[in-house]
Design a protein around this motif. Structure first.
Motif, mmCIF file in Angstrom:
data_model
loop_
_atom_site.group_PDB
_atom_site.id
_atom_site.type_symbol
_atom_site.label_atom_id
_atom_site.label_comp_id
_atom_site.label_asym_id
_atom_site.label_seq_id
_atom_site.Cartn_x
_atom_site.Cartn_y
_atom_site.Cartn_z
ATOM 1 N N LEU A 38 -46.389 26.850 80.448
ATOM 2 C CA LEU A 38 -45.737 26.097 79.376
ATOM 3 C C LEU A 38 -44.892 27.011 78.501
ATOM 4 O O LEU A 38 -43.759 26.671 78.136
ATOM 5 N N LEU A 39 -45.418 28.182 78.173
ATOM 6 C CA LEU A 39 -44.664 29.129 77.341
ATOM 7 C C LEU A 39 -43.395 29.587 78.047
ATOM 8 O O LEU A 39 -42.328 29.704 77.421
ATOM 9 N N PHE A 42 -40.676 26.815 77.869
ATOM 10 C CA PHE A 42 -39.989 26.785 76.579
ATOM 11 C C PHE A 42 -39.062 27.989 76.427
ATOM 12 O O PHE A 42 -37.960 27.865 75.888
ATOM 13 N N TRP A 43 -39.496 29.140 76.903
ATOM 14 C CA TRP A 43 -38.659 30.344 76.840
ATOM 15 C C TRP A 43 -37.382 30.152 77.658
ATOM 16 O O TRP A 43 -36.277 30.472 77.203
ATOM 17 N N GLY A 44 -37.534 29.608 78.845
ATOM 18 C CA GLY A 44 -36.371 29.374 79.690
ATOM 19 C C GLY A 44 -35.435 28.328 79.115
ATOM 20 O O GLY A 44 -34.201 28.477 79.171
ATOM 21 N N LEU A 45 -35.994 27.248 78.551
ATOM 22 C CA LEU A 45 -35.150 26.212 77.950
ATOM 23 C C LEU A 45 -34.400 26.743 76.741
ATOM 24 O O LEU A 45 -33.241 26.380 76.515
ATOM 25 N N GLY A 46 -35.058 27.605 75.953
ATOM 26 C CA GLY A 46 -34.372 28.212 74.813
ATOM 27 C C GLY A 46 -33.200 29.061 75.253
ATOM 28 O O GLY A 46 -32.113 28.999 74.654
ATOM 29 N N ALA A 72 -43.127 23.165 83.044
ATOM 30 C CA ALA A 72 -43.897 22.643 81.916
ATOM 31 C C ALA A 72 -44.911 21.613 82.377
ATOM 32 O O ALA A 72 -46.063 21.591 81.909
ATOM 33 N N LEU A 73 -44.510 20.753 83.301
ATOM 34 C CA LEU A 73 -45.426 19.731 83.804
ATOM 35 C C LEU A 73 -46.547 20.347 84.639
ATOM 36 O O LEU A 73 -47.657 19.797 84.688
#
Length: 233
Positions: A38-39, A42-46, A72-73
């Protein structure tokens, strides 16, 4: 695979080495070891929102976003499965993994063989991945899903070796493959490793898988285009 008999899910698969309940969380280490996925998502999406990394075409960004969504899923699906092991929850563990596998395969084929293949391969492969898990769930036959999981891991190194790269960062892709191989070894060594570490091998499999995804995301984040269009006569 069609010449082999159906491959059924072994009920013993759900019996992991570490079954401790800590802080009210059953199978604690197997559940919480999914947090890095999950982390990383979020890091990749940022990084994607900030425009970090290089993408030649829009569909590549879509494929990368799909991979991150699948990652994430995976964190939620795998955590739920390990909290309540069984075929019903295993479906939600495997489904997002196919999103990651198929997004990566479509992206690599587009980069290495031809960008025109990517836009139609991406939805087709995502559908194939989802269908493989649904087929297993309704027929208890793992052959289709086994192909979806293991074929990319054989095809990707062949593509990396035989086709010129469009982007820099190939070393990160090989590091990802190495981490994936390590993850499969740790998965198979779950119970033997319980004699050495109380958690067994399966939580470490999750961490090795997360390390592999970090290698890939970091490679995408720092890559640069190596493609030079041919000069016109």
């Amino acid at each position: 695979l069609l010449v082999f008999p159906p491959l059924h899910q072994d009920p013993a698969y759900h019996q992991f080495a570490d079954q401790r309940t800590i802080w009210g969380i059953p199978n604690f280490s197997n559940v919480v070891s999914n947090l890095p996925f999950l982390l990383l998502a979020f890091w990749g999406l940022g990084a994607l929102r900030r425009g970090t990394g290089e993408f030649s075409q829009t569909w590549e960004r879509i494929a990368y976003a799909a991979l991150l969504a699948g990652l994430a899923l995976v964190a939620f699906g795998s955590a739920w499965y390990h909290a309540h092991p069984g075929n019903a929850t295993l479906f939600w563990d495997r489904l997002p993994m196919t999103i990651v596998f198929m997004s990566l395969l479509a992206t690599t084929i587009g980069e290495r063989l031809g960008m025109r293949a990517g836009p139609w391969l991406l939805p087709a492969l995502l559908a194939v991945g989802a269908a493989s898990v649904a087929y297993w769930r309704f027929t208890d036959d793992l052959r289709f899903y086994a192909m979806v999981q293991f074929f990319p891991m054989m095809a990707l190194p062949l593509l990396w070796l035989s086709c010129p790269p469009r982007y820099s960062g190939t070393a990160g892709l090989w590091a990802m493959a190495g981490c994936y191989a390590l993850a499969k070894i740790l998965e198979l060594a779950d119970h033997p490793l319980a004699a050495v570490v109380s958690t067994g091998g399966h939580p470490w499999k999750h961490l090795a898988g997360a390390a592999g995804m970090f290698c890939y995301l970091n490679a995408v984040r720092h890559r640069r285009s190596l493609f030079r269009p041919p000069a016109h006569a």
